[in-house]
Write an enzyme that holds these catalytic residues in place. Structure first.
Site, PDB file in Angstrom:
ATOM      1  N   HIS A 185     -10.242 -47.995  -1.484  1.00 51.01           N
ATOM      2  CA  HIS A 185      -9.902 -48.930  -2.548  1.00 51.01           C
ATOM      3  C   HIS A 185     -10.865 -50.120  -2.550  1.00 51.01           C
ATOM      4  CE1 HIS A 185      -6.059 -46.777  -2.033  1.00 51.01           C
ATOM      5  NE2 HIS A 185      -5.836 -47.085  -3.294  1.00 51.01           N
ATOM      6  N   ASP A 255      -9.420 -38.933  -7.174  1.00 52.18           N
ATOM      7  CA  ASP A 255      -8.686 -40.139  -6.819  1.00 52.18           C
ATOM      8  C   ASP A 255      -8.992 -41.178  -7.910  1.00 52.18           C
ATOM      9  OD1 ASP A 255      -7.089 -41.872  -5.382  1.00 52.18           O
ATOM     10  OD2 ASP A 255      -8.167 -41.622  -3.489  1.00 52.18           O
TER      11      ASP A 255
END
Length: 345
Positions: A185, A255
């Site tokens: 992230h 993702d």
């Protein structure tokens, strides 16, 4: 070749490979138009489900019955449906520690039943990463454990329980996020091992998931130098491994493309990182492009979606993405949508 934007078949395929999120507890106008154009899937986040999730799903499926509605539901600390109060289901680490495969399957089946009850078609779970690095900041208790065979067993049980309840599963994060010390992230993790180690340690749970019939495999933003220099999600070598060596024929979903690992690899800002990342992933072999969480991007859901659509059209026009690659991806998403639709009450 006809300009892609003027070909209704291509327009529909471009939309079919996209999985956007949206802001609010009701579908905004731009999303309703996108669904009408053929958008393949919509990803729920916690703020979307604070109202009446079943009514929201009914509205979206009313716009188009074969729309796939997905949510991150792992149990433990990762839930969208129970984001406010916390998941009532144990996390993967707790399940793995018991060694009870029947319990893992039963938990997943119960979770699937609840998801199906509110109209959710797909769960972005289970995590089948092998958590071999104790300094891993993002996997940890989200993994079933540190032994590939145990992870494979629990991952298979979870997939079977979920899909027996009529909810598609997504084994993640291919080719394995367990041996990392960086959260994708925030930056680009690197798993710097040789292919022999990857095959012995990271891949067995994914192979087992595929054998168990997982409808999706999520490809992570993890650079594995033995496969290529790009993150796996944008790396043809990773998709070749998934398709060729492991024999996966279902939907390869990325993702979330708003994660900083993608933008930093591409040297782009957030919006361009998402749009260019989508093109790179589609070209490399992805089928369904997860655009990410618009609640964390200042609510710019329509802007993110529009920029991505335009960038894909441009890539089709200049040949960066062949139409045949788009058609292959859209076809797989269509098969997933049909599977999900058949399993609705």
């Amino acid at each position: 070749m006809t300009e892609p934007r003027r070909d209704p078949r291509i327009v529909r395929m471009v939309h079919q490979v996209l999985m956007p999120g949206f802001v609010g507890t009701e579908p905004p106008g731009w999303l309703a138009r996108a669904v009408d154009e053929g958008t393949g899937a919509v990803l729920y986040f916690g703020p979307n489900l604070t109202g009446d999730p079943a009514a929201l799903s009914q509205t979206l499926h009313g716009l188009r019955p074969d729309l796939v509605l997905a949510s991150d539901e792992e149990g433990g600390r990762v839930t969208r449906l129970h984001a406010v109060q916390g998941s009532p289901y144990p996390g993967h680490g707790e399940l793995g520690a018991t060694g009870d495969l029947a319990r893992t399957r039963a938990v997943a089946h119960a979770m699937g039943g609840e998801l199906r009850g509110v109209g959710i078609d797909a769960a972005l779970a289970p995590v089948v990463d092998v958590n071999v690095n104790p300094r891993n900041p993002v996997i940890g208790p989200r993994a079933f454990g540190a032994d590939p065979r145990e992870v494979a067993g629990h991952g298979t049980a979870f997939i079977r329980g979920l899909q027996e309840a009529g909810v598609a599963a997504a084994a993640k994060h291919f080719p394995g996020h367990g041996d990392t010390e960086v959260d994708s992230h925030l930056a680009l993790p690197v798993v710097d091992v040789d292919l022999a180690t990857l095959r012995r340690r990271e891949l067995p749970p994914f192979a087992a998931a595929i054998q168990a019939g997982a409808r999706m495999v999520m490809v992570g933003h993890i650079r594995v130098p033995a496969l290529g220099e790009a993150p796996a999600s944008l790396d043809p070598g990773a998709y070749a491994l998934l398709r060729g060596e492991l024999g996966f024929e279902g939907v390869a979903v990325t993702d979330a493309l708003d994660m900083r690992a993608v933008a930093r690899h591409l040297g782009r800002g957030e919006l361009d990182g998402i749009a260019d990342g989508a093109v790179g992933a589609l070209r490399a072999g992805a089928d369904l492009l997860c655009l990410g969480n618009p609640h964390e991007a200042g609510g710019s859901d329509e802007k993110i979606f529009g920029a991505t659509v335009e960038r894909i059209f441009a890539a089709l026009s200049d040949g960066t993405v062949p139409v045949a690659r788009l058609a292959e991806a859209a076809g797989r998403v269509g098969e997933l949508a049909a599977w999900c639709a058949r399993r609705r009450p």
